[in-house]
Every structure is written in structure tokens, then in C-alpha cells.
Scaffold this active site. Structure first.
Site, PDB file in Angstrom:
ATOM      1  N   PHE A 145       0.866  -1.175   0.000  1.00  0.00           N
ATOM      2  CA  PHE A 145       0.000   0.000   0.000  1.00  0.00           C
ATOM      3  C   PHE A 145       0.904   1.227   0.000  1.00  0.00           C
ATOM      4  O   PHE A 145       1.525   1.552   1.011  1.00  0.00           O
ATOM      5  CB  PHE A 145      -0.946   0.052   1.197  1.00  0.00           C
ATOM      6  CG  PHE A 145      -1.860   1.253   1.106  1.00  0.00           C
ATOM      7  CD1 PHE A 145      -2.995   1.208   0.321  1.00  0.00           C
ATOM      8  CD2 PHE A 145      -1.550   2.423   1.760  1.00  0.00           C
ATOM      9  CE1 PHE A 145      -3.817   2.325   0.199  1.00  0.00           C
ATOM     10  CE2 PHE A 145      -2.362   3.547   1.646  1.00  0.00           C
ATOM     11  CZ  PHE A 145      -3.508   3.498   0.861  1.00  0.00           C
ATOM     12  N   ASP A 230       9.554   2.836   1.726  1.00  0.00           N
ATOM     13  CA  ASP A 230       8.360   3.618   2.049  1.00  0.00           C
ATOM     14  C   ASP A 230       8.147   3.534   3.554  1.00  0.00           C
ATOM     15  O   ASP A 230       7.585   2.571   4.070  1.00  0.00           O
ATOM     16  CB  ASP A 230       7.159   3.057   1.293  1.00  0.00           C
ATOM     17  CG  ASP A 230       5.873   3.827   1.580  1.00  0.00           C
ATOM     18  OD1 ASP A 230       5.823   4.584   2.570  1.00  0.00           O
ATOM     19  OD2 ASP A 230       4.892   3.644   0.823  1.00  0.00           O
ATOM     20  N   LYS A 259       2.938  11.440   6.687  1.00  0.00           N
ATOM     21  CA  LYS A 259       2.079  11.256   7.857  1.00  0.00           C
ATOM     22  C   LYS A 259       2.591  11.992   9.090  1.00  0.00           C
ATOM     23  O   LYS A 259       2.333  13.170   9.254  1.00  0.00           O
ATOM     24  CB  LYS A 259       1.841   9.772   8.112  1.00  0.00           C
ATOM     25  CG  LYS A 259       1.024   9.116   6.991  1.00  0.00           C
ATOM     26  CD  LYS A 259       0.457   7.789   7.382  1.00  0.00           C
ATOM     27  CE  LYS A 259      -0.271   7.123   6.217  1.00  0.00           C
ATOM     28  NZ  LYS A 259      -1.483   7.827   5.796  1.00  0.00           N
TER      29      LYS A 259
END
Length: 404
Positions: A145, A230, A259
Site C-alpha cells: 500500500f 516507504d 504522515k
């Protein structure tokens, strides 16, 4: 007193009436928050065990970060990259130092960071490695993801994320996550990068086998391929280290961050790499109107400084031991398996008991907010400011849900 029109059922219905249904939120309407706690429009408090998918690692309204945002709002919020502002250099330098890299390229969202990483890796492949024009390939993992842009969903293996959004962007090879042999076999003369989550978050906090990440690092070095990590969800203290890669002593060629970098206040993302990688870009080849804006830099600089102390990483590691011990005690009592590191856990519930969605709904009724993912799996990712007592409370509420 809160106006009756703001009560939870009415607010949920209004949200559904006026919003595209791309999310299926729990029926909780949040009005305020502090630390690890949320309060809804009816005044009910909930322990936040999702933390905005790790965007709120430092909790809601961390005073240092709020102060930085307020101070910057009174001075300057946006210039665009057409000019240099006085918060830019400090942010880029301090984040580069935290990452052990030469350069930083600030963007806004995690998906933008991934798109940036893809573009940079391809350009590096053509200009540095010598891949033939239009032939660059990136190896990715099943269950990944990395976001939901058109390019990113092109290499997703999640039918919900991918179906009906074609035609898909070529140039990606998908291999099983954690399978070093398959990854090695997929690399050819046109491979420019391997793009991986060191721990797969959306898949259910899946930790790869010991030795996998060092193996990926070794193969990438041997085959002249960039290792792109990531760390948008797994990084910045979540797993008990600054980066999840740190647990195996691995340094990727490129970090993708987001984030928590925005402190739960503004969207901030970044790519960090050395000059031989990020240096392939020239003016006009990539950018963002809001990327690296003054407000974002002011907040994110304070985030980097909080992390530079190491306090949050230690806190995540220590409290993570308590969280995982409590969760493991529930295996065989409704839980099938527990995975994760630090204050991050994926829990597989016995599907004969309930779905992940039902478990999260029952937890919400007991004042704990979490998020389900595939099937009967849920994720816990509380803010790093959570206390031992609050962890015990969350585990106790989960135990009560599982007990029926």
C-alpha cells in the site's frame, strides 16, 4: 450545550449525504482532541488507537507543535517554491541529518512522496545507470500500500484499490513480500529500484522475515538498483526506532516519508536521498505549489527536533513491549495471531467470532477507536504519548469484546 443538529446520528447522516462514499467511517463524530483522547459531539471520550494511520504519532495537539504552527501563522504561510522562505533551509537540513542523507525534497502527501520516488528512480536509471529510454522497471511487493494515485494503484494487488481504474501504468514487477529469491529473480538490466514498505501497514502490520531487508539491501547494491523504503507509516518513531529499517541495520538509498512528519497539523511529506540520486532533478522537472511551504516547514522542523532527542523512539519501544505482551495474552482467547513492532500491531481475530469491522464497532462502543483492514484483521497504532495505563485499558476493552 451542543446544538441537537450536531448530535452524532444527524452528523453522520449529513456526512454521508454530501460526501462521495470513498470511506466507510465508524459512526463517531469527533469534535475535539488532546493527547491520546478524542471527544465526540455528544461529549463522549474515546482512546485513539489509530492515530490517523500514524499521522498523529505525537498525539493530538502536541503543545510544541501547536505553538510552532500558531507562531508561523502570524508570520507567513505560503510563498510557493518560486521564492526561498526563512524556514525552508532549517527543515531540509535537519531532516536530511535525521535521515543520514544529503538532500531532501519536500512534498505534501504520502502518495506524492511515492510518486516523487518513482520519478526520481526512473530518471536516475536513465541518466546514471544507463537504462534504455522508456524501459525502466521497478520491483514492488504483493500486499503493498503506497497510496491511491493512478500510477500507484497500477501495481497494487488490492482489488478494491485497483479495479476499474485502468488503463494502468506499466513499468512495475510484483513479487511476493518477504521472498528474497523471487525479488532477486525479478531484477534485470532495466530494473532501477526496489520499492518496499519495511513493514506492510495496510496489509495488517506484516513484518518480513528476519534477514529479508538486509538481503534486499545487499542485492540492490550488487545489481546497481536503488532500494526505496516507504516509511510513510512505519517511520518516525512508530516501531520503536526512527525508521523500521533501523531494526535490521539497513539504510535504503531513498526514504519516503509523510504522515507523522506533519505533526497531525498539516500534510507534509518528503523524499530523502543522497545527491547522486536526488541530484538528477533539474528546475521544472518536478514540484508542488504547497510542497515545503513555511507553515509545513515550521511544524515539521519541530517534529524532526522531537525525534532527534530519541525520546519518542524509546517510548514506543518500551510501551510496545507492554502492548504486545497484553495482546499476545489474548491469542487463543479470540485472537489468532499478533504481529508488529513498537506501538504498531496487526491482530487477526478468529473469523468465527466476528469481522474486523464488527470488532472495531464494538470497541468504539467501549470507548476505544481502532481500524479494521482485510477480513477479520484490525490494526492498533496509538499515539506515542499513550501511557501504560491507557495501553492496559485498550487491551482490557479488546478482551471484553472478544469475550462477547
Amino acid at each position: 450545550m451542543i446544538d441537537d443538529m450536531l448530535r452524532t446520528p444527524e452528523a453522520v447522516r449529513d456526512a454521508e449525504r454530501w460526501t462521495a462514499h470513498n470511506y466507510h467511517p465508524l459512526p463517531v463524530v469527533v469534535a475535539s482532541a488532546e493527547g491520546a483522547w478524542l471527544t465526540d459531539v455528544d461529549g463522549r471520550r474515546y482512546l485513539d488507537c489509530l492515530a490517523g494511520y500514524s499521522a498523529l504519532n505525537f498525539g493530538h495537539r502536541h503543545p510544541t507543535l501547536i505553538a510552532a504552527a500558531h507562531a508561523q501563522l502570524d508570520r507567513l504561510t505560503l510563498t510557493s517554491r518560486a521564492f526561498v522562505h526563512d524556514r525552508f533551509a532549517d527543515f531540509c537540513r535537519e531532516l536530511a541529518e535525521l535521515c543520514g542523507k544529503d538532500l531532501v525534497l519536500p512534498m505534501n502527501t504520502g502518495a506524492e512522496a511515492v510518486e516523487t520516488g518513482v520519478k526520481v528512480a526512473r530518471k536516475w536509471g536513465y541518466r546514471v545507470k544507463g537504462v534504455a529510454p522508456g524501459q525502466a522497471n521497478i520491483v514492488v511487493a504483493e500486499g503493498n500500500f503506497h497510496g491511491r494515485t493512478t500510477t500507484i494503484v497500477s501495481f497494487s494487488t488490492d482489488a478494491d484499490a485497483r479495479a476499474d481504474f485502468g488503463p494502468y501504468t506499466p513499468g512495475f514487477t510484483v513479487v511476493p513480500y518477504g521472498d528474497l529469491a523471487a525479488l532477486t529473480a525479478a531484477i534485470d538490466e532495466n530494473t532501477v529500484a526496489v520499492l518496499l514498505e519495511p513493514i506492510q501497514g495496510e496489509q495488517g502490520v506484516v513484518v518480513p522475515p528476519a534477514g529479508y531487508l538486509p538481503g534486499v539491501r545487499r542485492v540492490c547494491t550488487e545489481r546497481n538498483v536503488l532500494f526505496v523504503a516507504d516509511e510513510i507509516q512505519s517511520g518516525l518513531g512508530r516501531t520503536g526506532a526512527t525508521f523500521a529499517c533501523d531494526h535490521e541495520g539497513v539504510t535504503p538509498d531513498m526514504y519516503l516519508l509523510g504522515k507523522a512528519l506533519g505533526g497531525g497539523i498539516v500534510p507534509v511529506s518528503a523524499v530523502a536521498a543522497n545527491a547522486d540520486v536526488l541530484g538528477v532533478l533539474s528546475p521544472g522537472q518536478h514540484g508542488s505549489t504547497f510542497g515545503g511551504n513555511p507553515l509545513a516547514c515550521a511544524v515539521a522542523t519541530e517534529v524532526v527536533r522531537l525525534l532527534a532527542t530519541g525520546d519518542f523512539q524509546r517510548r514506543s519501544a518500551e510501551l510496545g513491549v507492554r502492548l504486545h505482551a497484553g495482546l499476545r495474552s489474548l491469542v487463543g482467547r479470540g485472537l489468532v495471531a499478533v504481529r508488529g513492532r513498537g506501538l504498531w500491531a496487526g491482530l487477526d481475530i478468529d473469523p468465527a467470532l466476528m469481522s474486523g469491522r464488527e470488532a472495531c464497532e464494538r470497541l468504539a462502543e467501549r470507548g476505544v477507536l481502532a481500524k479494521d483492514t482485510h477480513g477479520s484483521t484490525i490494526r492498533l497504532a496509538p499515539p506515542l504519548v499513550i501511557t501504560e495505563e491507557e495501553i492496559d485499558h485498550a487491551v482490557a476493552q479488546l478482551a471484553a469484546v472478544l469475550a462477547g
